[in-house]
Design a protein around this motif. Structure first.
Motif, PDB file in Angstrom:
ATOM      1  N   GLU A 183     -11.152   4.028  -6.857  1.00  0.00           N
ATOM      2  CA  GLU A 183     -10.023   4.074  -7.786  1.00  0.00           C
ATOM      3  C   GLU A 183      -8.731   3.632  -7.099  1.00  0.00           C
ATOM      4  O   GLU A 183      -7.921   2.896  -7.679  1.00  0.00           O
ATOM      5  N   VAL A 184      -8.537   4.079  -5.866  1.00  0.00           N
ATOM      6  CA  VAL A 184      -7.357   3.664  -5.097  1.00  0.00           C
ATOM      7  C   VAL A 184      -7.385   2.157  -4.870  1.00  0.00           C
ATOM      8  O   VAL A 184      -6.356   1.471  -5.020  1.00  0.00           O
ATOM      9  N   THR A 186      -3.400   1.927   5.590  1.00  0.00           N
ATOM     10  CA  THR A 186      -2.082   1.363   5.367  1.00  0.00           C
ATOM     11  C   THR A 186      -1.779   0.246   6.350  1.00  0.00           C
ATOM     12  O   THR A 186      -0.792  -0.461   6.198  1.00  0.00           O
ATOM     13  N   ALA A 218      -6.421   0.355  -7.999  1.00  0.00           N
ATOM     14  CA  ALA A 218      -4.985   0.465  -8.242  1.00  0.00           C
ATOM     15  C   ALA A 218      -4.211  -0.494  -7.338  1.00  0.00           C
ATOM     16  O   ALA A 218      -3.245  -1.150  -7.777  1.00  0.00           O
ATOM     17  N   ASN A 219      -4.636  -0.605  -6.093  1.00  0.00           N
ATOM     18  CA  ASN A 219      -3.947  -1.503  -5.171  1.00  0.00           C
ATOM     19  C   ASN A 219      -4.102  -2.967  -5.562  1.00  0.00           C
ATOM     20  O   ASN A 219      -3.170  -3.758  -5.412  1.00  0.00           O
ATOM     21  N   ILE A 252       0.870  -1.170   0.000  1.00  0.00           N
ATOM     22  CA  ILE A 252       0.000   0.000   0.000  1.00  0.00           C
ATOM     23  C   ILE A 252       0.906   1.218   0.000  1.00  0.00           C
ATOM     24  O   ILE A 252       1.764   1.355   0.880  1.00  0.00           O
ATOM     25  N   GLU A 253       0.732   2.102  -0.977  1.00  0.00           N
ATOM     26  CA  GLU A 253       1.617   3.262  -1.046  1.00  0.00           C
ATOM     27  C   GLU A 253       1.422   4.180   0.154  1.00  0.00           C
ATOM     28  O   GLU A 253       0.305   4.373   0.637  1.00  0.00           O
ATOM     29  N   MET A 284      -1.229   6.912   0.400  1.00  0.00           N
ATOM     30  CA  MET A 284      -2.613   6.508   0.636  1.00  0.00           C
ATOM     31  C   MET A 284      -2.758   6.229   2.127  1.00  0.00           C
ATOM     32  O   MET A 284      -2.778   5.090   2.564  1.00  0.00           O
ATOM     33  N   VAL A 316     -13.177   8.131  -5.379  1.00  0.00           N
ATOM     34  CA  VAL A 316     -11.710   8.167  -5.355  1.00  0.00           C
ATOM     35  C   VAL A 316     -11.162   6.953  -4.615  1.00  0.00           C
ATOM     36  O   VAL A 316     -10.174   6.340  -5.036  1.00  0.00           O
ATOM     37  N   ALA A 317     -11.800   6.579  -3.502  1.00  0.00           N
ATOM     38  CA  ALA A 317     -11.370   5.394  -2.762  1.00  0.00           C
ATOM     39  C   ALA A 317     -11.481   4.149  -3.629  1.00  0.00           C
ATOM     40  O   ALA A 317     -10.606   3.269  -3.568  1.00  0.00           O
ATOM     41  N   CYS A 341     -14.062  -4.253  -7.075  1.00  0.00           N
ATOM     42  CA  CYS A 341     -14.231  -2.950  -6.441  1.00  0.00           C
ATOM     43  C   CYS A 341     -15.469  -2.244  -6.976  1.00  0.00           C
ATOM     44  O   CYS A 341     -15.643  -2.126  -8.190  1.00  0.00           O
ATOM     45  N   THR A 347      -8.499   1.679   1.097  1.00  0.00           N
ATOM     46  CA  THR A 347      -7.448   1.170   0.209  1.00  0.00           C
ATOM     47  C   THR A 347      -7.686  -0.262  -0.241  1.00  0.00           C
ATOM     48  O   THR A 347      -6.938  -0.779  -1.075  1.00  0.00           O
TER      49      THR A 347
END
Length: 290
Positions: free
Chosen positions: A185-186, A126, A189-190, A118-119, A122, A182-183, A202, A159
């Motif tokens: 999309e995150v 985490t 991506a994860n 997890i970046e 974000m 937005v969450a 998702c 995330t």
């Protein structure tokens, strides 16, 4: 260039929202305004704004008086590269078999662990926050007991770290939903970064209100790491969407709020299996008896 913050509190969501709207009309205009409920049972809301130039204290005093807020606290914030700071200070998190890390710690992943990247940018979800850590530990405990869940949902996924953790130990795909686009999309991506495309689905949804969630219900495990108010509001839907013998793992709950949440879920037939406290936060594992 310095940044200035101005923070206050006042009772009630509507006055807080009105105050925030008034602050957006200030000169100099703030670069951002936020409204947050303080989850301590006080009924207070925090209103904050950030400015590139120091705001006029007279203007802030007039706004506070007009909306019944406490006097604003104005601070000059140091110039910090917050992402770099987070990367330096957020060490990997170990929760049983799970090892949650940022890309800057990829060389520290131990063998034999379920690793989830997890970046650091974000920040929520985490694994460092006591709520996420508690949920990961609760999931690890179920797995160690030999409990396999075949139909899992993560409501308010952030995330998607919890959905990805479940998808990493059990074979069936997991639903991950959030009210925030937005969450979502995150989360997507994860799942790609962790090689879990097709294993975590998702969705943007409010609670259980999505055709795909309705199609997949009832679930034998549901995560909900949100806040006390939404958790209580979700209790009836949990009762309808969790299978007999199924479980919920709940967090985002201050220790003093846990009994209130437990009572709401008892009203829907759930029974407490475990309760753990990490700092000021509680994580609950509840079961719906068969």
């Amino acid at each position: 260039m310095p940044t200035y913050s101005a923070l206050t509190t006042l009772p009630g969501e509507a006055p807080a929202t009105d105050l925030a709207a008034a602050m957006e009309q200030m000169e100099p205009a703030p670069t951002g305004v936020g409204v947050f409920e303080i989850e301590d049972g006080s009924g207070l809301w925090e209103v904050g704004a950030y400015f590139d130039d120091a705001p006029a204290e007279t203007d802030l005093a007039l706004l506070a008086a007009a909306f019944g807020a406490k006097p604003f606290t104005v601070s000059e914030l140091p110039e910090i590269d917050w992402v770099a700071k987070v990367k330096r200070e957020l060490a990997p998190v170990e929760a049983g078999r799970f090892f949650v890390y940022g890309s800057h710690d990829a060389d520290r992943v131990p063998e034999g662990r379920i690793a989830l990247m997890i970046e650091a940018a974000m920040a929520f979800g985490t694994g460092h926050h006591g709520t996420t850590l508690g949920c990961l530990r609760a999931l690890d405990a179920l797995d160690r007991q030999g409990i396999a869940c075949h139909n899992v949902a993560d409501i308010g996924c952030g995330t998607a770290v919890l959905a990805m953790a479940a998808a990493s130990i059990w074979p069936e795909p997991v639903i991950a939903s959030d009210i925030d686009a937005v969450a979502v999309e995150v989360a997507e991506a994860n799942t790609r970064v962790n090689g879990l495309e097709g294993r975590v689905e998702c969705l943007e949804a409010v609670g259980f209100a999505h055709p795909r969630i309705a199609e997949k219900a009832p679930f034998d495990l549901v995560f909900a790491n949100i806040l006390m108010g939404p958790l209580i509001a979700l209790a009836p839907d949990m009762g309808r969407n969790v299978a007999p013998g199924g479980r919920v793992i709940l967090s985002g709950i201050l220790n003093e709020q846990a009994e209130t949440v437990i009572n709401a879920y008892r009203g829907e037939g759930f029974v407490v299996e475990t309760r753990q406290e990490i700092g000021e936060w509680s994580t609950l594992t509840l079961i719906l008896p068969q």
